[in-house]
Scaffold this motif. Structure first.
Motif, PDB file in Angstrom:
ATOM      1  N   ARG A  90      -1.803   3.448  -7.005  1.00 35.99           N
ATOM      2  CA  ARG A  90      -1.168   3.887  -8.258  1.00 35.99           C
ATOM      3  C   ARG A  90      -2.152   3.792  -9.419  1.00 35.99           C
ATOM      4  N   LEU A  91      -2.928   2.719  -9.428  1.00 34.97           N
ATOM      5  CA  LEU A  91      -3.910   2.578 -10.504  1.00 34.97           C
ATOM      6  C   LEU A  91      -4.912   3.736 -10.458  1.00 34.97           C
ATOM      7  N   LEU A  92      -5.367   4.045  -9.260  1.00 35.38           N
ATOM      8  CA  LEU A  92      -6.325   5.150  -9.107  1.00 35.38           C
ATOM      9  C   LEU A  92      -5.717   6.474  -9.552  1.00 35.38           C
ATOM     10  N   LEU A  93      -4.486   6.694  -9.112  1.00 36.05           N
ATOM     11  CA  LEU A  93      -3.825   7.966  -9.461  1.00 36.05           C
ATOM     12  C   LEU A  93      -3.582   8.079 -10.956  1.00 36.05           C
ATOM     13  N   ARG A  94      -3.231   6.989 -11.563  1.00 35.79           N
ATOM     14  CA  ARG A  94      -2.991   7.013 -13.009  1.00 35.79           C
ATOM     15  C   ARG A  94      -4.258   7.385 -13.765  1.00 35.79           C
ATOM     16  N   GLU A  95      -5.400   6.997 -13.165  1.00 39.34           N
ATOM     17  CA  GLU A  95      -6.679   7.351 -13.795  1.00 39.34           C
ATOM     18  C   GLU A  95      -7.022   8.817 -13.561  1.00 39.34           C
ATOM     19  N   THR A  96      -6.900   9.242 -12.285  1.00 40.57           N
ATOM     20  CA  THR A  96      -7.355  10.595 -11.942  1.00 40.57           C
ATOM     21  C   THR A  96      -6.347  11.680 -12.296  1.00 40.57           C
ATOM     22  N   GLN A  97      -5.078  11.405 -12.094  1.00 41.75           N
ATOM     23  CA  GLN A  97      -4.062  12.413 -12.437  1.00 41.75           C
ATOM     24  C   GLN A  97      -2.824  11.765 -13.057  1.00 41.75           C
ATOM     25  N   PRO A  98      -2.948  11.486 -14.307  1.00 36.58           N
ATOM     26  CA  PRO A  98      -1.860  10.763 -14.974  1.00 36.58           C
ATOM     27  C   PRO A  98      -0.545  11.535 -15.062  1.00 36.58           C
ATOM     28  N   GLN A  99      -0.635  12.863 -14.927  1.00 39.66           N
ATOM     29  CA  GLN A  99       0.589  13.665 -15.097  1.00 39.66           C
ATOM     30  C   GLN A  99       1.434  13.768 -13.822  1.00 39.66           C
ATOM     31  N   THR A 100       0.797  13.492 -12.679  1.00 42.75           N
ATOM     32  CA  THR A 100       1.520  13.708 -11.413  1.00 42.75           C
ATOM     33  C   THR A 100       2.593  12.642 -11.215  1.00 42.75           C
ATOM     34  N   PRO A 101       3.837  13.067 -11.014  1.00 46.71           N
ATOM     35  CA  PRO A 101       4.890  12.070 -10.778  1.00 46.71           C
ATOM     36  C   PRO A 101       4.678  11.334  -9.455  1.00 46.71           C
ATOM     37  N   ILE A 102       5.026  10.063  -9.470  1.00 45.34           N
ATOM     38  CA  ILE A 102       4.832   9.228  -8.276  1.00 45.34           C
ATOM     39  C   ILE A 102       6.179   8.682  -7.812  1.00 45.34           C
ATOM     40  N   ILE A 103       6.353   8.645  -6.507  1.00 41.79           N
ATOM     41  CA  ILE A 103       7.528   7.968  -5.933  1.00 41.79           C
ATOM     42  C   ILE A 103       6.995   6.879  -5.008  1.00 41.79           C
ATOM     43  N   LEU A 104       7.487   5.678  -5.208  1.00 46.28           N
ATOM     44  CA  LEU A 104       7.097   4.575  -4.330  1.00 46.28           C
ATOM     45  C   LEU A 104       8.121   4.494  -3.202  1.00 46.28           C
ATOM     46  N   VAL A 105       7.619   4.475  -1.976  1.00 49.53           N
ATOM     47  CA  VAL A 105       8.535   4.450  -0.824  1.00 49.53           C
ATOM     48  C   VAL A 105       8.283   3.206   0.025  1.00 49.53           C
ATOM     49  N   GLY A 106       9.341   2.434   0.230  1.00 45.42           N
ATOM     50  CA  GLY A 106       9.281   1.291   1.138  1.00 45.42           C
ATOM     51  C   GLY A 106       9.859   1.736   2.473  1.00 45.42           C
ATOM     52  N   ASN A 107       8.977   1.974   3.434  1.00 45.96           N
ATOM     53  CA  ASN A 107       9.447   2.493   4.722  1.00 45.96           C
ATOM     54  C   ASN A 107       9.741   1.341   5.699  1.00 45.96           C
ATOM     55  N   LYS A 108      10.364   1.672   6.811  1.00 50.26           N
ATOM     56  CA  LYS A 108      10.713   0.760   7.912  1.00 50.26           C
ATOM     57  C   LYS A 108      11.772  -0.254   7.492  1.00 50.26           C
ATOM     58  N   SER A 109      12.694   0.188   6.655  1.00 52.23           N
ATOM     59  CA  SER A 109      13.748  -0.731   6.207  1.00 52.23           C
ATOM     60  C   SER A 109      14.662  -1.157   7.357  1.00 52.23           C
ATOM     61  N   ASP A 110      14.545  -0.464   8.488  1.00 52.84           N
ATOM     62  CA  ASP A 110      15.367  -0.844   9.655  1.00 52.84           C
ATOM     63  C   ASP A 110      14.886  -2.145  10.296  1.00 52.84           C
ATOM     64  N   LEU A 111      13.614  -2.498  10.039  1.00 55.23           N
ATOM     65  CA  LEU A 111      13.072  -3.725  10.645  1.00 55.23           C
ATOM     66  C   LEU A 111      13.401  -4.918   9.754  1.00 55.23           C
ATOM     67  N   VAL A 112      14.674  -5.250   9.733  1.00 56.34           N
ATOM     68  CA  VAL A 112      15.173  -6.240   8.776  1.00 56.34           C
ATOM     69  C   VAL A 112      14.520  -7.609   8.984  1.00 56.34           C
ATOM     70  N   ARG A 113      14.388  -8.023  10.222  1.00 57.22           N
ATOM     71  CA  ARG A 113      13.892  -9.379  10.496  1.00 57.22           C
ATOM     72  C   ARG A 113      12.419  -9.555  10.179  1.00 57.22           C
ATOM     73  N   SER A 114      11.654  -8.473  10.195  1.00 51.68           N
ATOM     74  CA  SER A 114      10.222  -8.638   9.922  1.00 51.68           C
ATOM     75  C   SER A 114       9.861  -8.282   8.486  1.00 51.68           C
ATOM     76  N   ARG A 115      10.846  -8.186   7.643  1.00 48.58           N
ATOM     77  CA  ARG A 115      10.590  -7.791   6.256  1.00 48.58           C
ATOM     78  C   ARG A 115       9.688  -8.806   5.539  1.00 48.58           C
ATOM     79  N   GLU A 116       8.690  -8.279   4.817  1.00 44.47           N
ATOM     80  CA  GLU A 116       7.790  -9.144   4.043  1.00 44.47           C
ATOM     81  C   GLU A 116       7.861  -8.838   2.553  1.00 44.47           C
ATOM     82  N   VAL A 117       8.403  -7.679   2.218  1.00 46.41           N
ATOM     83  CA  VAL A 117       8.499  -7.291   0.801  1.00 46.41           C
ATOM     84  C   VAL A 117       9.973  -7.076   0.467  1.00 46.41           C
TER      85      VAL A 117
END
Ligand SMILES: Nc1nc2c(ncn2[C@@H]2O[C@H](COP(=O)(O)OP(=O)(O)OP(=O)(O)O)[C@@H](O)[C@H]2O)c(=O)[nH]1
Length: 304
Positions: free
Chosen positions: A177-204
């Protein structure tokens, strides 16, 4: 008698020969049903070459004017045929993130290729897919293998993917995100947390990801690409952002946390939970003081 019979048979033969010659000279040859058509007639009608020697020309009258062709995209043809305006786009959606977070799975799920129907674009780089969002068609190109410099990245929306089971991948999205904000500040970003099905191994945790997303002023979507859970929502958000709109349609306030914001109901619940001690022991330790205090403030105004 014999001479008469011979004369008769000769005249019949002459007539037959005459008929044959007429057939050959003026009418088209008769064709058996089992005889294959000449190659040019096996082609589609509009592709066939129209010339004066056409075997059907004598019967069909003047030959029709030649049909001209121009190379147009399939998509345009479909739209015109169905009476719809050509779709907008294409919108380029780039999936970025650490290895193994599920970008390829996500690209396939977004492209609706769970049944292997999506196609690769002309340069073989991404999936091409036509979607309908808010009753409007558009074409999207999904790139999941961006190997070049980020400054060369050209897209309408960036999707930064991490795995909720891998903290390092979460940190990697922060760097990106930091890099993108520098190189293309106008591009919208979506943050995706994938593998939400792996409930027991969640770290974030969801809360952590939401905080990080709000810090960078971007949307957060928690999902499972392999279960195709919330891919449709992600696609809608991406298309709306690419169109320069708000990711959530007006009037749809209070969508849940996986949509990027905490709903009003959830916030209210959290607020109330923070007011009331959670466990009976805590209440006992307070000796019910908490409730008495509240009660006094409500019912006995003189106590204030
Ligand atoms: N449980 C679970 N597994 C997933 C999910 N998404 C992807 N995976 C698995 O994660 C592994 C890596 O997925 P990929 O799609 O290859 O990940 P990638 O980010 O494209 O990896 P690279 O091509 O190395 O960059 C595969 O075994 C997938 O099956 C998910 O939502 N849930």
């Amino acid at each position: 008698m014999l001479t008469d019979a011979l004369k008769d048979s000769i005249s019949i033969e002459e007539t037959l020969v005459k008929c044959d010659s007429m057939t050959l000279s003026s009418a088209p040859p008769l064709r058996r049903g089992s005889t294959p058509l000449p190659i040019k007639h096996q082609l589609r009608r509009e592709e066939a070459v129209h010339d004066d020697c056409d075997w059907t020309s004598g019967l069909a009258g003047p030959s029709p004017p030649p049909i001209s062709f121009s190379l147009v995209k399939d998509e345009t043809i479909t739209s015109v045929v169905e009476g719809r305006p050509p779709s907008e786009g294409p919108f380029r959606i780039a999936l970025l993130g650490q290895n193994g977070v599920g970008k390829s799975c996500l690209a396939i799920a977004l492209a609706g290729d769970l049944d292997r129907t999506a196609s690769v674009d002309s340069e073989g780089e991404g999936y091409v897919h036509t979607v309908t969002v808010d009753d409007e068609d558009c074409t999207i190109l999904i790139y999941d293998n961006w190997r070049q410099d980020l400054s060369d990245l050209q897209c309408e929306v960036c999707v930064l993917v991490f795995s909720v089971t891998d903290r390092r991948s979460f940190h990697r999205t922060a760097q990106l995100r930091l890099l993108l904000r520098e190189t293309q500040p106008q591009t919208p970003i979506i943050l995706v947390g994938n593998k939400s099905d792996l409930v027991r191994s969640r770290e974030v945790s969801t809360q952590e990801a939401l905080t990080s997303a709000s810090l960078f002023d971007c949307l957060y979507v928690e999902m499972s690409a392999s279960l195709d859970h919330r891919t449709a929502e992600l696609l809608e958000y991406a298309v709306r952002l690419a169109r320069g709109l708000s990711p959530v349609p007006p009037g749809a306030c209070g969508h849940d946390m996986a949509g990027g914001r905490e709903s009003i109901t959830h916030r209210a619940k959290r607020f109330l939970t923070s007011l009331v001690p959670r466990y009976p022991r805590e209440r006992e330790r307070d000796g019910g003081k908490f409730f008495r205090q509240k009660s006094r403030s409500c019912h006995d105004l003189g106590a204030l």
